[in-house]
Design a protein around this motif. Structure first.
Motif, PDB file in Angstrom:
ATOM      1  N   ALA A   1       4.017   5.932  -5.580  1.00 29.36           N
ATOM      2  CA  ALA A   1       3.932   5.970  -7.038  1.00 29.36           C
ATOM      3  C   ALA A   1       2.871   6.975  -7.489  1.00 29.36           C
ATOM      4  N   LEU A   2       1.743   7.023  -6.809  1.00 33.12           N
ATOM      5  CA  LEU A   2       0.683   7.962  -7.168  1.00 33.12           C
ATOM      6  C   LEU A   2       1.139   9.406  -6.964  1.00 33.12           C
ATOM      7  N   ALA A   3       1.794   9.684  -5.846  1.00 32.12           N
ATOM      8  CA  ALA A   3       2.294  11.032  -5.580  1.00 32.12           C
ATOM      9  C   ALA A   3       3.374  11.419  -6.588  1.00 32.12           C
TER      10      ALA A   3
ATOM     11  N   ASN B   1       0.818  -1.213   0.000  1.00 29.38           N
ATOM     12  CA  ASN B   1       0.000   0.000   0.000  1.00 29.38           C
ATOM     13  C   ASN B   1       0.853   1.266   0.000  1.00 29.38           C
ATOM     14  N   ASN B   2       1.954   1.265   0.730  1.00 30.97           N
ATOM     15  CA  ASN B   2       2.822   2.433   0.787  1.00 30.97           C
ATOM     16  C   ASN B   2       3.460   2.712  -0.573  1.00 30.97           C
TER      17      ASN B   2
END
Length: 67
Positions: free
Chosen positions: A9-11, A3-4
């Motif tokens: 990756a999204l940020a 999850n981290n």
């Protein structure tokens, strides 16, 4: 990927969008203004189609890179 890693990756992806968008506006401000005027005269359906095509291409790129 835990999850981290997903949030990192999204940020990172969001940050890259800001870098690319900002660079385009900083390097070509008059051309961006001209493009916005042209977009205002386009039908919403054409803009929607262009957005969907761009989203599909982006998903395909991510799919091939991450796949």
């Amino acid at each position: 990927m835990d999850n981290n890693d997903f949030w990192i990756a999204l940020a990172t992806a969001a940050g890259l969008v800001f870098v690319l968008e900002g660079a385009i506006y900083a390097l070509f401000p008059q051309q961006m203004k001209n493009m916005m005027v042209q977009i205002m005269s386009m039908p919403a359906s054409n803009i929607r189609k262009g957005g969907l095509i761009a989203a599909f291409i982006g998903c395909a790129i991510v799919w091939f890179i991450r796949g």
